[in-house]
Write an enzyme that holds these catalytic residues in place. Structure first.
Site, mmCIF file in Angstrom:
data_model
loop_
_atom_site.group_PDB
_atom_site.id
_atom_site.type_symbol
_atom_site.label_atom_id
_atom_site.label_comp_id
_atom_site.label_asym_id
_atom_site.label_seq_id
_atom_site.Cartn_x
_atom_site.Cartn_y
_atom_site.Cartn_z
ATOM 1 N N TRP A 145 -4.739 -17.251 11.859
ATOM 2 C CA TRP A 145 -4.889 -16.467 10.642
ATOM 3 C C TRP A 145 -5.467 -17.353 9.537
ATOM 4 O O TRP A 145 -5.012 -18.473 9.314
ATOM 5 C CB TRP A 145 -3.531 -15.903 10.197
ATOM 6 C CG TRP A 145 -3.610 -15.157 8.905
ATOM 7 C CD1 TRP A 145 -4.053 -13.884 8.707
ATOM 8 C CD2 TRP A 145 -3.276 -15.663 7.609
ATOM 9 N NE1 TRP A 145 -4.019 -13.550 7.374
ATOM 10 C CE2 TRP A 145 -3.541 -14.622 6.675
ATOM 11 C CE3 TRP A 145 -2.792 -16.881 7.137
ATOM 12 C CZ2 TRP A 145 -3.326 -14.778 5.309
ATOM 13 C CZ3 TRP A 145 -2.574 -17.030 5.774
ATOM 14 C CH2 TRP A 145 -2.832 -15.995 4.874
ATOM 15 N N LYS B 6 -10.271 1.918 6.477
ATOM 16 C CA LYS B 6 -9.991 0.543 6.883
ATOM 17 C C LYS B 6 -8.814 0.609 7.843
ATOM 18 O O LYS B 6 -7.691 0.939 7.450
ATOM 19 C CB LYS B 6 -9.654 -0.333 5.668
ATOM 20 C CG LYS B 6 -9.301 -1.769 6.022
ATOM 21 C CD LYS B 6 -8.954 -2.575 4.769
ATOM 22 C CE LYS B 6 -8.528 -3.996 5.104
ATOM 23 N NZ LYS B 6 -8.144 -4.759 3.893
ATOM 24 N N TRP B 7 -9.055 0.293 9.117
ATOM 25 C CA TRP B 7 -8.063 0.434 10.200
ATOM 26 C C TRP B 7 -7.524 -0.946 10.521
ATOM 27 O O TRP B 7 -8.220 -1.772 11.093
ATOM 28 C CB TRP B 7 -8.739 1.067 11.412
ATOM 29 C CG TRP B 7 -7.888 1.311 12.618
ATOM 30 C CD1 TRP B 7 -7.142 0.406 13.294
ATOM 31 C CD2 TRP B 7 -7.733 2.556 13.318
ATOM 32 N NE1 TRP B 7 -6.519 0.986 14.363
ATOM 33 C CE2 TRP B 7 -6.880 2.306 14.407
ATOM 34 C CE3 TRP B 7 -8.255 3.836 13.143
ATOM 35 C CZ2 TRP B 7 -6.522 3.312 15.316
ATOM 36 C CZ3 TRP B 7 -7.894 4.821 14.047
ATOM 37 C CH2 TRP B 7 -7.041 4.567 15.111
ATOM 38 N N ASP B 8 -6.264 -1.193 10.177
ATOM 39 C CA ASP B 8 -5.684 -2.519 10.340
ATOM 40 C C ASP B 8 -4.806 -2.583 11.582
ATOM 41 O O ASP B 8 -4.389 -1.548 12.127
ATOM 42 C CB ASP B 8 -4.863 -2.881 9.099
ATOM 43 C CG ASP B 8 -4.943 -4.365 8.761
ATOM 44 O OD1 ASP B 8 -5.222 -5.165 9.669
ATOM 45 O OD2 ASP B 8 -4.715 -4.716 7.588
ATOM 46 N N ASP C 96 -8.798 -12.826 6.388
ATOM 47 C CA ASP C 96 -8.142 -12.647 5.095
ATOM 48 C C ASP C 96 -8.459 -13.799 4.148
ATOM 49 O O ASP C 96 -8.227 -13.699 2.939
ATOM 50 C CB ASP C 96 -6.624 -12.550 5.282
ATOM 51 C CG ASP C 96 -6.198 -11.217 5.852
ATOM 52 O OD1 ASP C 96 -7.013 -10.272 5.867
ATOM 53 O OD2 ASP C 96 -5.046 -11.109 6.313
#
EC number: 3.2.1.22
Length: 729
Positions: free
Chosen positions: A191, A472-474, A543
């Site tokens: 991440w 927006k598909w998380d 991110d």
């Protein structure tokens, strides 16, 4: 003349047929040949994979294969196109089957093949192999894209045994190479530090790149690689293979150098914890392995992928993309209707196309005011949005922008109405303490009821509010607590059936809403594969939006993905100058996460001008050819240029990261221009009242000069940048 033409065509048809009769299969693009050959023992072997042969007759000079005895090194040591386990092949197999009688051997022989032309550019060859002892059939598919020099390959496995058999290996493809040296570039990370590029030489033995995360599968390892032959991979020279797997779940690439220095590459679903029970007549279809070969380094190979993806693979790949303002950094979870309506006005003033409402808009009994509750309960939160989504859509319309919304439909918080009503819809252990990743669990997408529910999240929103213009598909969690209440005794099929369930949902959405733009997000770049991108217009690379870090992240993703798929936002992560942050974000599909109300008048004016520049240059940036000029991995600078297909417009980006004091700076030589054209160069994206210090600003140069001499665009000032518009006179 007509008679001569007919004789010529007849001769060509006979020539091709003669090779087919000899068992030679040629699978070609304009630049690459994959040649397979049936030996007299009935088995199919790879004879050649490399640059396209100019003379088809040269295929007769390939080494002969085994006549059924033990004299062939190739036949004995693994050049078989799709070898199965249990026979004389000593290395990693492509296929492994436990037959109903417990026997673990399979031997596939060639039966037939067929090539069909899909259009002038695309052809598909299918090859049937069968075991002559057990009723097992394997069908190999090779789809070629001639101009883009892309080959896509996958496999279908079926049988007619009386009872189910168990598949424990099921590769999409196996390819072989001979070279003095093999150099692998892998893409790893975590991440906020996705796609870190690392290179190494492959020596004897196996190197495996894989993931076991189930969903958010690319969190640590990306589903693509680069391979150089004979020398380390370079941008513009050398023989290079770029390969990727279209699969949104566990994948595995195995690189095995044998005792004689030959390399085999096996790609496909990771068989970890996934023996698959295949019923009689059922077809097991593997994911697509997609690859290109280049004799001119990774740069050409990347452009092959970009052209192919825009034209054939990515949803609406040749259509426009929406610029946007996202509320997340401005508000986090803490907003109300009034604040969102204000941000929509800011979006209009900024000049972007769309306002995107991020996380935190849903949940009532368990309100989504933090990440510990609400996932699964997709109803507007009355405390924040008393007038619902409809009021926000009307506010966006009044502001003159479109409206988009964030969802995470595959996930659930334990504190939710959904979990309390349907605990059997969730992947979790029935007899162990539950482990939570990011305070959430994964819904069991192998369950058709769950598929209906997840589809319904989108469908209900679109039915109630057809004006929604973007999703927006998380997907923030990998699969933990691996157990499916739905599959019961077939737990080993969960990893595969879960991903197939996701595709069933996405296919239904695609059918009903074929041109609905959607961003693929997974805690950053945890989902970045070309199967998912059939259903999504773009994806969120990370991110981490610190511009220095984003240069590296976007550089890595650009190896395989075109700019129109890479969402890049201007945010407050990192305190570098606003211009630097914006210039980095303009490498991809531009968006903003910062509030304009917090900016000075000069900064607001700059952002408006940057958006206008981006919209004006979108056809070049998002649809042009990318040339990576100076790598941030090799210097404290980075430079790249997008060149329009007609070579009449280009956009050059130059970034100074952390240059050394007093270091010698070199001109940046461009690529991809027409050497015979004259080009005017002009610096753009300047702060108001800032004069360009670019010494060559406004001058006219030949394309030949720009590619051989270059432009002095770098400076020694840290975290600064330049954007240069280049226009043919």
């Amino acid at each position: 003349m007509r008679k001569q033409l007919l004789l010529f065509l007849f001769f060509c048809a006979g020539f091709v047929r003669s090779y087919a009769e000899e068992g030679v299969l040629r699978i070609s693009t304009d630049a690459t040949d994959l040649i397979l050959r049936v030996a007299s023992n009935g088995r199919l072997y790879q004879s050649y994979l490399g640059p396209r042969l100019l003379n088809e007759s040269d295929m007769q000079h390939f080494p002969a294969f085994s006549r059924g005895g033990s004299g062939s090194r190739i036949a004995e040591q693994g050049w078989e196109t799709y070898p199965a386990s249990g026979m004389e092949d000593y290395f990693e197999p492509a296929l492994g089957i436990i037959h109903q009688d417990g026997n673990m051997t399979t031997l596939l022989k060639y039966v037939s093949s067929e090539t069909r032309k899909i259009d002038e550019n695309v052809s598909e060859t299918s090859i049937i192999l069968r075991d002559d002892v057990y009723p097992i059939e394997v069908k190999l598919y090779y789809r070629t894209f001639k101009k883009e020099n892309i080959i896509k390959t996958w496999t279908e496995i079926r049988h007619q045994e009386k009872k189910p058999v168990t598949l424990f290996r099921y590769a999409s493809a196996m390819l072989y190479f001979e070279s003095p040296h093999y150099y692998l570039t892998e893409f790893s990370g975590d991440w906020a530090k996705e796609v870190v590029m690392n290179a190494q030489e492959l020596l004897f033995g196996k190197k495996v790149l894989d993931t076991k995360l189930g969903s958010r599968a690319a969190m640590h390892t990306s589903p693509f690689f680069q391979l150089g032959f004979g020398q380390p991979i370079a941008e513009n020279q050398g023989n290079v293979l770029l390969g990727t797997l279209g699969w949104t779940g566990n994948f595995r690439f195995t690189f095995e150098v044998d005792n004689e220095g030959n390399l085999r590459i096996i790609s496909g679903i990771n068989p970890y914890a996934s023996p698959y029970e295949l019923k009689p007549g059922e077809i097991f279809k593997t994911p697509e392995f997609i690859f290109t070969l280049s004799e001119k380094g990774r740069g050409e190979a990347s452009r092959n992928f970009h052209d192919w993806a825009r034209r054939y693979q990515v949803k609406d790949g040749e259509k426009d993309r929406l610029t946007l303002l996202n509320n997340w950094e401005s508000t986090g979870f803490h907003f109300n209707e009034e604040r969102l309506l204000d941000l929509m006005q800011e979006a209009k003033q900024l000049g972007v196309d769309l306002f995107l409402l991020d996380d935190g808009w849903f949940g009532n009994r368990y309100p989504r005011n933090h990440d510990k509750a609400g996932l699964g309960d997709w109803e507007p939160m009355r405390d924040k949005l008393p007038n619902g989504i409809g009021a926000l859509i009307k506010g966006a319309e009044k502001a003159g922008v479109k409206f988009g919304i964030w969802i995470e439909p595959e996930m659930v918080n334990p504190k939710s109405d959904l979990f309390e009503k349907h605990p059997d819809w969730v992947i979790h252990q029935p007899n162990r303490e539950t482990y939570y990743f990011r305070n959430q669990l994964v819904l069991d997408m192998s369950n058709p009821k769950v598929q209906d529910y997840v589809y319904g999240v989108v469908d209900k929103l679109m039915t109630a509010h057809p004006e929604i213009a973007f999703f927006k598909w998380d997907c923030n969690s990998p699969i933990t607590n691996i157990y499916s209440p739905y599959l019961k005794e077939k737990q080993s099929q969960l990893y595969i059936d879960h991903v197939r369930g996701i595709y069933k949902v996405l296919e239904r959405i695609q059918v009903k809403y074929p041109h609905l733009p959607m961003m693929l997000c997974s805690g950053g770049g945890g989902r970045c594969d070309y199967e998912a991108l059939k259903y999504f217009t773009e994806f969120w690379p990370s991110d981490n939006t610190d511009p220095v870090e984003r240069i590296f992240i976007q550089w890595g993703f650009s190896q395989f993905f075109p700019a129109n798929t890479l969402c890049a936002h201007v945010t407050s992560w990192g305190k570098q100058p606003l211009k630097f942050r914006t210039d980095v974000a303009m490498m991809g599909k531009l968006g903003f996460d910062i509030s304009m109300a917090d900016r000075s008048a000069a900064e607001q004016a700059f952002c408006r001008e940057a958006v206008a520049n981006f919209k004006r240059l979108k056809p070049v940036i998002l649809g042009g050819d990318l040339f990576r000029l100076v790598s941030p991995y090799e210097t404290e600078h980075a430079a790249l240029v997008y060149v329009a297909k007609d070579k009449k417009k280009a956009v050059l980006y130059a970034y100074n990261i952390h240059p050394r004091f007093g270091e010698k700076l070199f001109p940046v030589r461009l690529q991809g221009l027409d050497p015979a054209l004259q080009y005017r160069v002009e610096e753009i994206n300047l702060m108001p009242e800032q004069k360009s210090k670019f010494s060559e600003n406004g001058n006219v140069f030949s394309g030949d000069y720009l590619m051989k001499i270059g432009l002095a665009v770098f400076t020694t000032q840290p975290t600064t940048s330049r954007m240069i518009e280049i226009t043919a006179e």
